[in-house]
Design a protein around this motif. Structure first.
Motif, short mmCIF file in Angstrom:
data_model
loop_
_atom_site.label_atom_id
_atom_site.label_comp_id
_atom_site.label_asym_id
_atom_site.label_seq_id
_atom_site.Cartn_x
_atom_site.Cartn_y
_atom_site.Cartn_z
N VAL A 111 14.23 11.89 -10.84
CA VAL A 111 15.67 11.82 -11.09
C VAL A 111 15.94 11.16 -12.44
CG1 VAL A 111 17.84 10.77 -10.33
CG2 VAL A 111 16.33 11.85 -8.67
N LYS A 114 15.37 13.47 -15.17
CA LYS A 114 16.22 14.67 -15.08
C LYS A 114 15.39 15.94 -14.91
CE LYS A 114 20.01 12.63 -17.74
NZ LYS A 114 21.02 12.81 -18.82
N LEU A 116 14.93 18.52 -12.58
CA LEU A 116 15.56 19.09 -11.39
C LEU A 116 14.56 19.81 -10.50
CD1 LEU A 116 18.09 19.81 -9.74
CD2 LEU A 116 18.41 21.78 -11.25
N ALA A 143 21.69 9.23 -10.86
CA ALA A 143 22.25 10.55 -11.20
C ALA A 143 23.73 10.44 -11.53
CB ALA A 143 22.02 11.53 -10.06
N GLU A 146 24.14 8.85 -15.00
CA GLU A 146 23.73 9.74 -16.08
C GLU A 146 24.55 11.02 -16.14
OE1 GLU A 146 21.50 8.90 -18.39
OE2 GLU A 146 21.45 6.95 -17.38
N ASP A 148 24.25 13.61 -14.15
CA ASP A 148 23.39 14.76 -13.84
C ASP A 148 23.87 15.39 -12.54
OD1 ASP A 148 21.35 16.58 -13.54
OD2 ASP A 148 19.83 15.22 -14.31
N VAL A 151 21.27 17.44 -10.25
CA VAL A 151 20.38 16.57 -9.48
C VAL A 151 21.16 15.88 -8.36
CG1 VAL A 151 19.08 14.41 -9.59
CG2 VAL A 151 18.67 16.19 -11.28
#
Length: 319
Positions: A111, A114, A116, A143, A146, A148, A151
């Motif tokens: 994670v 990043k 995925l 996550a 960030e 993301d 994710v």
């Protein structure tokens, strides 16, 4: 008695972490583990497979090696995003939630990087989506911070807690300890993550399920207050309103010097405008859906597609 129990738990946690720092005994396969980690580091799945076919190397699949933070081969594969090696290690029985000296799992490393595809592979293999209870952070918090969203979506789909909070000792906990992923998504300006967390049941008021932690604070900050304080756009406030946040909960001191931005005006307007029956019905239905993956639960309802979309906040025209 309560203090004694808390202290025992703390010592147990510390012992767990420091046990990972102990030097390896002779015969624990340090050389074999180094070779495995080197193959993973080069993303050489063929060499890794060849090594694991030998008994001495297979026995070292969960051993740790490396400078600074000794790690398992699976942790290396996850951190570097080497999917072929990661899948091979999982097939050969690598411990999926093994911890490094920072109490980080391979999933946490994937994670953070990043990666995925590695995140999905680990989750499908049974990795705990909430990470380790010994680690102060968590995959979801990372996550959300960030931004993301892909994710984060997978973590939540596999049952990660949407209201997870930083893990700190009870004596050190404060306002920051109750600021979960919803707070982070707002502060860092990640609207897609913010919406996704609400869709998966994040509390729109405090994003914290620890009543004791909230009780120790004189004036715990609501998510609405955080959004206003950090200058989040009106779309954040609108989402909180749509997902049932208590618009009367924030203690706002408004005078002639208060900056009247769009988000604040929206909040003030909602305080004097009753919710529509459609909106209240949607909130009631979503509250009674106990599944963590509410989107999937809504899709299973025997109602017209237009209403299913409305329950998933995808049909604004019905409001």
């Amino acid at each position: 008695m309560v203090v004694r129990r808390a202290a025992d738990t703390s010592l147990m946690d510390v012992s767990k972490i420091f046990s990972l720092l102990q030097p390896k005994e002779e015969g624990e396969g340090g050389g074999e583990c180094e070779a495995l980690n080197e193959a993973v580091g080069r993303d050489d799945a063929a060499l890794l497979s060849e090594l694991l076919s030998q008994e001495s190397y297979a026995a070292s699949i969960n051993a740790r090696s490396g400078w600074g933070v000794p790690v398992t081969p699976l942790r290396t594969a996850a951190a570097r995003g080497h999917l072929r090696c990661l899948e091979l290690l999982l097939q050969r029985g690598a411990e999926i939630d093994s911890l490094d000296v920072k109490a980080q799992t391979p999933l946490f490393a994937a994670v953070s990087g990043k990666h995925l595809d590695c995140v999905v592979a680990l989750l499908k293999a049974g990795a705990d989506p909430n990470g380790s209870r010994y680690n102060g952070c968590s995959p979801v918090l990372t996550a959300a911070r960030e931004g993301d969203v892909d994710v984060l979506r997978e973590l939540l789909r596999f049952g990660a807690e949407a209201d997870v909070r930083p893990k700190v000792p009870e004596w050190a906990s404060g306002a920051s300890a109750c600021r979960g992923p919803l707070y982070l998504a707002a502060v860092y300006g990640h609207l897609d993550c913010f919406r996704l967390l609400l869709l998966h049941g994040a509390n729109p008021n405090y994003n914290c399920t620890d009543g004791k932690a909230l009780g120790r604070m004189k004036q715990p900050k609501t998510v609405l207050e955080v959004c206003l304080r950090y200058g989040c756009g009106a779309e954040y406030v609108q989402l909180l309103v749509d997902f049932g946040a208590d618009v009367y909960l924030p203690t706002l001191i408004i005078d002639k010097t208060t900056k009247q931005n769009e988000a604040l005006l929206l909040l003030l307007r909602e305080r004097v405008r009753p919710k529509t029956l459609m909106s209240q019905t949607r909130l009631a239905i979503r509250r009674h859906i106990l599944s963590a993956n509410k989107a999937a639960a809504v899709d299973s309802l025997d109602v017209p597609a237009l209403l299913r979309n409305y329950l998933k906040h995808e049909a604004a025209g019905l409001v």
